[in-house]
Design a protein around this motif. Structure first.
Motif, short mmCIF file in Angstrom:
data_model
loop_
_atom_site.label_atom_id
_atom_site.label_comp_id
_atom_site.label_asym_id
_atom_site.label_seq_id
_atom_site.Cartn_x
_atom_site.Cartn_y
_atom_site.Cartn_z
N UNK B 272 101.63 -11.45 17.48
CA UNK B 272 101.42 -11.45 18.92
C UNK B 272 101.40 -10.03 19.49
N UNK B 273 101.73 -9.04 18.66
CA UNK B 273 101.78 -7.68 19.15
C UNK B 273 103.10 -7.30 19.80
N UNK B 274 104.07 -8.25 19.84
CA UNK B 274 105.36 -7.93 20.45
C UNK B 274 106.12 -6.90 19.62
N UNK B 275 105.89 -6.90 18.30
CA UNK B 275 106.58 -5.94 17.45
C UNK B 275 105.61 -5.10 16.66
N UNK B 276 105.31 -3.89 17.16
CA UNK B 276 104.41 -2.99 16.41
C UNK B 276 104.98 -2.68 15.02
N UNK B 277 106.29 -2.54 14.91
CA UNK B 277 106.89 -2.19 13.61
C UNK B 277 106.64 -3.30 12.61
N UNK B 278 106.85 -4.57 13.02
CA UNK B 278 106.63 -5.68 12.10
C UNK B 278 105.14 -5.86 11.80
N UNK B 279 104.29 -5.59 12.81
CA UNK B 279 102.85 -5.69 12.59
C UNK B 279 102.39 -4.71 11.52
N UNK B 280 102.91 -3.50 11.57
CA UNK B 280 102.55 -2.47 10.58
C UNK B 280 102.97 -2.93 9.18
N UNK B 282 103.49 -5.99 8.19
CA UNK B 282 102.68 -7.16 7.80
C UNK B 282 101.32 -6.73 7.26
N UNK B 283 100.72 -5.79 7.95
CA UNK B 283 99.42 -5.29 7.51
C UNK B 283 99.54 -4.65 6.13
N UNK B 284 100.61 -3.89 5.93
CA UNK B 284 100.77 -3.16 4.66
C UNK B 284 101.04 -4.11 3.50
N UNK B 285 101.90 -5.12 3.72
CA UNK B 285 102.35 -5.96 2.59
C UNK B 285 101.69 -7.33 2.55
N UNK B 286 101.03 -7.72 3.64
CA UNK B 286 100.41 -9.04 3.68
C UNK B 286 101.37 -10.16 4.01
N UNK B 287 102.66 -9.85 4.04
CA UNK B 287 103.66 -10.85 4.40
C UNK B 287 104.90 -10.13 4.95
N UNK B 288 105.88 -10.90 5.38
CA UNK B 288 107.12 -10.29 5.88
C UNK B 288 108.31 -10.95 5.20
N UNK B 289 109.38 -10.20 5.09
CA UNK B 289 110.61 -10.72 4.49
C UNK B 289 111.78 -10.42 5.42
N UNK B 290 112.94 -10.99 5.12
CA UNK B 290 114.13 -10.71 5.92
C UNK B 290 114.49 -9.22 5.88
N UNK B 291 114.41 -8.56 4.70
CA UNK B 291 114.66 -7.11 4.71
C UNK B 291 113.70 -6.34 5.63
N UNK B 292 112.44 -6.82 5.78
CA UNK B 292 111.51 -6.18 6.72
C UNK B 292 112.05 -6.28 8.15
N UNK B 293 112.51 -7.46 8.52
CA UNK B 293 113.05 -7.65 9.87
C UNK B 293 114.26 -6.73 10.07
N UNK B 294 115.13 -6.72 9.05
CA UNK B 294 116.33 -5.89 9.15
C UNK B 294 115.98 -4.41 9.28
N UNK B 295 115.00 -3.97 8.48
CA UNK B 295 114.61 -2.56 8.52
C UNK B 295 114.02 -2.20 9.89
N UNK B 296 113.18 -3.08 10.42
CA UNK B 296 112.58 -2.82 11.72
C UNK B 296 113.65 -2.79 12.82
N UNK B 297 114.60 -3.72 12.72
CA UNK B 297 115.68 -3.76 13.72
C UNK B 297 116.54 -2.50 13.62
N UNK B 298 116.86 -2.11 12.40
CA UNK B 298 117.67 -0.90 12.18
C UNK B 298 116.95 0.34 12.70
N UNK B 299 115.62 0.35 12.54
CA UNK B 299 114.83 1.50 13.00
C UNK B 299 114.64 1.50 14.52
N UNK B 300 115.14 0.46 15.19
CA UNK B 300 115.13 0.48 16.65
C UNK B 300 114.05 -0.37 17.30
N UNK B 301 113.32 -1.15 16.52
CA UNK B 301 112.28 -2.00 17.11
C UNK B 301 112.92 -3.11 17.96
N UNK B 302 112.65 -3.10 19.28
CA UNK B 302 113.34 -4.05 20.17
C UNK B 302 113.04 -5.50 19.82
#
Lengths: 392, 392
Positions: B272-280, B282-302
């Protein structure tokens, strides 16, 4: 006061067995408790000498010499007191917790502890005089609010009860050991002694009425939790909004499914015209009560029936979580308004069986208590006996 | 196989004390357990003769002759196995449940019991060979689903595990007593042995991850419920609608706060574009995992932080009910994604302290487990030791 308590764990096991199972022969007592003949003889002699146990005729023959039956002595007498929101009831029981006499009168718990406890003591003293009992073995008291050990920790709606030494007051006035606990715990104990809970070691007792609460019996004993507040589910939030609760929050289980919540919803149904039956009753009496709702529902008023089902659905939602978490053998529901128990039960069962983990509920019964007022009185006597019939 | 178990309750208490408290002098053992000198001497001699206990040098002087220390013998060796959704880990411990060696490898539990158990047995055998252990004293196994006694009662998502005799399979393959339980229970046992749960007799362990579950320790022992399903809170409904769950229902706690729920919400936020960090990502890996969410949250993605907070709020809502009902001394949370434990914890605490009964939560800590993978391995070894170090 004379304290007659068991002197050691063997004596404690003997008196508890006689309390729970009634008169038993020496052979049966020895077999059930795994006590040697000499230990049994010694301890029973001591218990008889101290007035806790007496002989009660001869047992049925098992071939050979008939052995004599033993039972708890006639001098063992417990009092049970239940202080409700608007009524005090009291009973005196024998050692097996059979009710010998009971009485009750209206009393507003908001009158404060001195006045309410004074009237409860008067009721017990009246029963004691009628039965010609010289001395009580112990008294158990159920309070309509949280209890921490010796004192009452009352919610804000009960002015004056906050940290009042209820246990000391009863012990001093009645001259015997006193125990206090909240009503849900006491009712669960009563179910465990004399109701369907008797055959289950792990069960959940759900108490309806003015206040909603739970009693948990685990491994055959009451589980009170780290700070004696296990089972305090009245103010669980069912969502972010909802009706205002006496506790100051909104959307609490009790605000939906407690007596006050049911009456508020009934008033709305009467005034909106949704329930002609309730509107008629409101016009006649100027107010509505839970018995009004129950009577209208029983008479077939769809709006009144819907009110009961709605309360039951909220209770069911909370039970689903508790059952998944605690995995009881049975759920016993007490305090259902007269006449609508079956409506409540079928709705609660519907919610529980639809959404609980199958492993937890596959064979788990949800039933209504059939003890009525007796559950509290017997439970209060049992509370006292648990203390008196122990060595610690 | 040689079964070395205590012969009587005194021996059982001695070996459990040595397991939990480590080496002790004769004097300490007698004091702590209240055993007479002669009983102590007899039972310790038997335990030494049978290879369960050995001497371990001299105790620090307490004045007078220094007494010798006793400890569990070097021949006492437990294996702990944790079968996760996508990984098997195994460890071998000494009698005090200290991990001597551990190993692990990826494995999909959906491969079915024969294959997964075979690989778990291989891991244990490898560790056993490395350590030169002739015989295991017992093996404990954690399974990622409900367990009823000897068998695995798997949810529909685990084909092949339904009623598979997991306990027998491990006992036969490893030639020692085997015990199985669900992972939440095993983790709670591990916390009780080696974590913050060590100092609490009544606590609630909440396990996050692929599956959500609870372990309940009551009076120092695991509470399993009437049908061994206590703590199965994964599929508690949080409302009438909500995201679809693997169980076929909608709006289950796990559908919101389990790994799959978190990933589904993360994919939505990325697309939806709400999370640029997760979008990046997703584009790179083709999927998302819980560590991805954690990393984005830790990096400050609201948006990623909001996902974690939303899951935590759902967990908090359920915990409020469980805490009011069970009144634990402490809540321990395990399995939080790396890096976001503090976000989870602060949101859960907020919900719990805001809406729980004050009596239940006034002094009750909510903490993150600090044992990581060790909780499961130690808990599995503890499960085995509970059985082997008992007489029944």
């Amino acid at each position: 006061m004379t304290l007659i308590r068991p002197e050691n764990p063997q004596q404690a096991r003997l008196v508890r067995l006689l309390r729970d199972d009634g008169p038993r022969s020496r052979v049966e007592l020895g077999d059930i408790l795994g006590l040697s003949r000499s230990t049994l003889t010694t301890e029973l002699e001591r218990l008889v000498a101290r007035g806790l146990v007496e002989t009660a005729g001869l047992a049925a023959s098992r071939g050979g010499r008939r052995s004599s039956l033993l039972r708890l002595a006639g001098g063992v007498r417990f009092a049970g007191v239940v202080i409700g929101a608007d009524r005090i009831t009291a009973a005196i029981t024998d050692g097996e917790l059979n009710v010998l006499a009971e009485t009750g009168e209206p009393a507003d718990v908001r009158g404060g502890p001195e006045s309410v406890i004074g009237r409860a003591v008067d009721l017990v003293e009246k029963l004691r005089a009628e039965l010609g009992i010289a001395e009580l073995t112990g008294v158990g008291v159920a309070l309509p609010g949280p209890v921490d050990g010796d004192t009452s920790i009352a919610p804000a709606v009960l002015p004056g009860w906050q940290r009042f030494p209820v246990r000391d007051a009863f012990a001093t006035e009645l001259g015997c050991p006193a125990l206090v606990d909240n009503d849900a715990n006491v009712l669960a104990l009563g179910e465990h002694h004399a109701g369907i809970g008797r055959t289950f070691d792990d069960f959940l007792y759900l108490k309806l009425g003015t206040a909603i609460g739970c009693g948990l019996v685990l491994g055959g004993t009451l589980y009170r939790g780290a700070t004696s507040s296990a089972g305090d589910i009245a103010h669980l939030p069912l969502g972010e909004d909802g009706p205002a609760c006496v506790c100051g929050e909104v959307g609490c289980l009790e605000a939906y499914a407690g007596d006050a919540g049911l009456v508020r919803a009934a008033l709305a149904a009467a005034r909106s015209g949704r329930s002609p039956a309730l509107a008629t009753r409101l016009t006649a009496a100027g107010t509505l009560t839970v018995p009004d709702v129950a009577a209208a529902a029983t008479a077939g008023d769809p709006a009144a029936q819907a009110l009961v089902r709605d309360a039951a659905r909220r209770l069911g939602q909370v039970l689903v979580g508790l059952i998944s978490f605690f995995n009881p053998s049975i759920v016993v529901i007490g305090g259902a308004p007269e006449g609508v128990g079956h409506i409540l039960l079928s709705e609660i069962r519907g919610v529980v069986y639809r959404r609980s983990a199958p492993l937890a509920t596959g064979t788990m019964p949800v039933v209504l208590s059939d003890l009525a007022d007796r559950a509290g009185l017997v439970g209060a006597a049992r509370l006292a006996s648990e203390h008196v019939f122990a060595t610690d």
